[in-house]
Design a protein around this motif. Structure first.
Motif, PDB file in Angstrom:
ATOM      1  N   THR A   1      11.130 143.818  18.399  1.00 60.39           N
ATOM      2  CA  THR A   1      11.751 142.499  18.377  1.00 60.39           C
ATOM      3  C   THR A   1      12.876 142.462  19.410  1.00 60.39           C
ATOM      4  O   THR A   1      13.334 143.502  19.907  1.00 60.39           O
ATOM      5  CB  THR A   1      12.330 142.186  16.996  1.00 60.39           C
ATOM      6  OG1 THR A   1      13.441 143.070  16.742  1.00 60.39           O
ATOM      7  CG2 THR A   1      11.284 142.370  15.908  1.00 60.39           C
ATOM      8  N   LYS A   2      13.338 141.266  19.727  1.00 58.66           N
ATOM      9  CA  LYS A   2      14.443 141.131  20.682  1.00 58.66           C
ATOM     10  C   LYS A   2      15.687 141.827  20.157  1.00 58.66           C
ATOM     11  O   LYS A   2      16.425 142.469  20.926  1.00 58.66           O
ATOM     12  CB  LYS A   2      14.733 139.650  20.948  1.00 58.66           C
ATOM     13  CG  LYS A   2      15.799 139.428  22.009  1.00 58.66           C
ATOM     14  CD  LYS A   2      15.992 137.950  22.327  1.00 58.66           C
ATOM     15  CE  LYS A   2      17.064 137.760  23.408  1.00 58.66           C
ATOM     16  NZ  LYS A   2      17.254 136.319  23.742  1.00 58.66           N
ATOM     17  N   VAL A   3      15.927 141.713  18.849  1.00 57.33           N
ATOM     18  CA  VAL A   3      17.091 142.372  18.257  1.00 57.33           C
ATOM     19  C   VAL A   3      16.963 143.886  18.402  1.00 57.33           C
ATOM     20  O   VAL A   3      17.938 144.581  18.747  1.00 57.33           O
ATOM     21  CB  VAL A   3      17.249 141.982  16.771  1.00 57.33           C
ATOM     22  CG1 VAL A   3      18.305 142.868  16.094  1.00 57.33           C
ATOM     23  CG2 VAL A   3      17.642 140.518  16.643  1.00 57.33           C
ATOM     24  N   GLN A   4      15.774 144.425  18.157  1.00 56.47           N
ATOM     25  CA  GLN A   4      15.569 145.864  18.300  1.00 56.47           C
ATOM     26  C   GLN A   4      15.747 146.308  19.750  1.00 56.47           C
ATOM     27  O   GLN A   4      16.364 147.337  20.019  1.00 56.47           O
ATOM     28  CB  GLN A   4      14.184 146.246  17.790  1.00 56.47           C
ATOM     29  CG  GLN A   4      14.050 146.159  16.281  1.00 56.47           C
ATOM     30  CD  GLN A   4      12.630 146.378  15.801  1.00 56.47           C
ATOM     31  OE1 GLN A   4      11.660 146.138  16.528  1.00 56.47           O
ATOM     32  NE2 GLN A   4      12.488 146.845  14.581  1.00 56.47           N
ATOM     33  N   GLN A   5      15.223 145.534  20.691  1.00 52.94           N
ATOM     34  CA  GLN A   5      15.392 145.867  22.106  1.00 52.94           C
ATOM     35  C   GLN A   5      16.868 145.896  22.493  1.00 52.94           C
ATOM     36  O   GLN A   5      17.327 146.816  23.179  1.00 52.94           O
ATOM     37  CB  GLN A   5      14.634 144.854  22.966  1.00 52.94           C
ATOM     38  CG  GLN A   5      13.126 144.951  22.854  1.00 52.94           C
ATOM     39  CD  GLN A   5      12.424 143.812  23.580  1.00 52.94           C
ATOM     40  OE1 GLN A   5      13.025 142.774  23.877  1.00 52.94           O
ATOM     41  NE2 GLN A   5      11.138 143.983  23.858  1.00 52.94           N
ATOM     42  N   ASN A   6      17.601 144.903  22.027  1.00 55.86           N
ATOM     43  CA  ASN A   6      19.030 144.853  22.339  1.00 55.86           C
ATOM     44  C   ASN A   6      19.802 145.960  21.623  1.00 55.86           C
ATOM     45  O   ASN A   6      20.796 146.475  22.140  1.00 55.86           O
ATOM     46  CB  ASN A   6      19.598 143.486  21.971  1.00 55.86           C
ATOM     47  CG  ASN A   6      19.104 142.382  22.882  1.00 55.86           C
ATOM     48  OD1 ASN A   6      18.676 142.636  24.007  1.00 55.86           O
ATOM     49  ND2 ASN A   6      19.134 141.148  22.399  1.00 55.86           N
ATOM     50  N   THR A   7      19.340 146.321  20.433  1.00 51.79           N
ATOM     51  CA  THR A   7      19.962 147.422  19.695  1.00 51.79           C
ATOM     52  C   THR A   7      19.763 148.737  20.434  1.00 51.79           C
ATOM     53  O   THR A   7      20.686 149.560  20.529  1.00 51.79           O
ATOM     54  CB  THR A   7      19.373 147.528  18.275  1.00 51.79           C
ATOM     55  OG1 THR A   7      19.622 146.313  17.571  1.00 51.79           O
ATOM     56  CG2 THR A   7      19.994 148.685  17.506  1.00 51.79           C
ATOM     57  N   ILE A   8      18.580 148.930  20.973  1.00 54.91           N
ATOM     58  CA  ILE A   8      18.299 150.132  21.757  1.00 54.91           C
ATOM     59  C   ILE A   8      19.192 150.183  22.989  1.00 54.91           C
ATOM     60  O   ILE A   8      19.740 151.237  23.337  1.00 54.91           O
ATOM     61  CB  ILE A   8      16.806 150.171  22.143  1.00 54.91           C
ATOM     62  CG1 ILE A   8      15.955 150.440  20.894  1.00 54.91           C
ATOM     63  CG2 ILE A   8      16.540 151.239  23.207  1.00 54.91           C
ATOM     64  CD1 ILE A   8      14.469 150.238  21.102  1.00 54.91           C
ATOM     65  N   ASN A   9      19.377 149.036  23.641  1.00 49.84           N
ATOM     66  CA  ASN A   9      20.261 148.984  24.807  1.00 49.84           C
ATOM     67  C   ASN A   9      21.708 149.301  24.429  1.00 49.84           C
ATOM     68  O   ASN A   9      22.425 149.990  25.167  1.00 49.84           O
ATOM     69  CB  ASN A   9      20.192 147.607  25.465  1.00 49.84           C
ATOM     70  CG  ASN A   9      18.867 147.360  26.159  1.00 49.84           C
ATOM     71  OD1 ASN A   9      18.170 148.301  26.544  1.00 49.84           O
ATOM     72  ND2 ASN A   9      18.503 146.095  26.316  1.00 49.84           N
ATOM     73  N   LEU A  10      22.129 148.796  23.272  1.00 48.91           N
ATOM     74  CA  LEU A  10      23.480 149.081  22.797  1.00 48.91           C
ATOM     75  C   LEU A  10      23.643 150.569  22.497  1.00 48.91           C
ATOM     76  O   LEU A  10      24.634 151.191  22.887  1.00 48.91           O
ATOM     77  CB  LEU A  10      23.797 148.259  21.548  1.00 48.91           C
ATOM     78  CG  LEU A  10      25.144 148.545  20.877  1.00 48.91           C
ATOM     79  CD1 LEU A  10      26.297 148.193  21.807  1.00 48.91           C
ATOM     80  CD2 LEU A  10      25.263 147.772  19.558  1.00 48.91           C
TER      81      LEU A  10
END
Length: 322
Positions: A185-194
């Motif tokens: 998900t977009k949230v998971q992708q952004n979480t990985i980036n964080l």
């Protein structure tokens, strides 16, 4: 055997308690300033880049694990986002307010151009794999009591099964479960980036702290005894190769960033030299402490060591995260 959630912790704790990414040549790019001293990436660039990438790959695997558990528990054992958010909201508050984390969190927030609400949502999502692991543990505890097996036996069987059900080698998808491609998900992708950005910040802080520490203490008379260092390096490289997680992630990470194994080993060796001398640092500072007099002398040697490291840490300013 419970599922381990992989994190890359701050090596600073060790002290308080006791090349370029794609090429071999040192990088002159400044990674941080410590007090009045500029600290280039130098020989540590390869190590920092590799472990930053490892954190990204680890986070993907954590979400693959949670996706598999979610699939297997659906309709069988109760779990909910509401319970998850209520349980882990305090962790987010802690990470945003605690002095040990807040500075790094704010730096990552600024680098990724996140709002406060974005940041809270992503920090919370970091704990979703842990929550799913706990729910599976609850199921296994109940199952063990009913069948006469043990939770560890059930975890071992489950992880063995996951190894054959999960793949990370399919093109254009992060992973597959039971042959089905799973999109993040977009949230998971952004979480990985964080997670990736926070890991890089932690690694830069650790390297800057220890490198400055050695330079400072060398001026004050400390000489690092490297007896046994080669064996220490070989032991650590052997540990990577024998570890079921890192034996897979390290080769994959250095391939992803275009680094050779030889270049990684050389940069990792430079980082290990920082770790190797920590006990010698503690001993040297202990000698300084013993020679101190006056009312401003800390109560214990450990307190003096802590204060010395914290003073350096508080004066680290990261200059470049690229």
């Amino acid at each position: 055997m419970k599922k381990r959630i992989i994190t890359i912790g701050m090596a600073l704790c060790l002290l308080l308690t006791a090349g370029c990414a794609k090429k071999a040549e040192p990088s002159g790019l400044i990674m941080a300033n410590v007090k009045d001293t500029a600290m280039p990436y130098g020989v540590y660039r390869g190590y920092i880049d590799a472990f930053t990438e490892i954190s990204r790959l680890s986070a993907i695997r954590n979400f693959a694990f949670s996706a598999a558990v979610e699939k297997d528990l659906t309709g069988v054992f109760a779990f909910s986002r509401e319970e998850f958010e209520a349980k882990y909201a305090y962790q987010v508050i802690y990470m945003m307010e605690d002095a040990n984390y807040a500075k790094n969190v704010e730096l990552a927030k600024a680098a990724l151009k996140l709002t406060d609400d974005d940041l809270k949502a992503l920090l919370l999502e970091l704990y979703w794999p842990q929550y799913m692991s706990e729910k599976m543990s609850e199921k296994f505890v109940a199952q063990a009591a009913a069948t006469g097996t043990t939770e560890d036996e059930l975890w071992t069987a489950y992880q063995t099964s996951l190894a054959t059900r999960t793949s990370y080698d399919q093109p254009n998808v992060p992973f597959t479960i039971d042959g089905k491609a799973i999109e993040l998900t977009k949230v998971q992708q952004n979480t990985i980036n964080l997670n990736k950005m926070m890991t890089r910040i932690e690694e830069i802080n650790t390297v800057a702290l220890l490198d400055y520490l050695y330079k400072d203490l060398t001026v004050k008379g400390m000489t690092l005894d490297t007896t046994g260092f080669d064996a220490y390096v070989e032991q650590n490289l052997a540990s990577i190769k024998s570890d079921e997680t890192y034996s897979v992630l390290v080769p994959k990470a250095i391939k992803e960033i275009g680094m050779t194994e030889e270049n990684f080993n050389e940069s990792f060796k430079s980082y290990l030299k920082l770790q190797f001398g920590i006990q010698q640092v503690v001993t040297f500072l202990g000698t300084q402490y013993d020679a101190m007099t006056g009312t401003d002398k800390p109560a214990t040697s450990n307190e003096y060591v802590n204060q010395y490291a914290i003073d350096i840490s508080n004066n680290i300013t990261i200059s470049n995260l690229s």
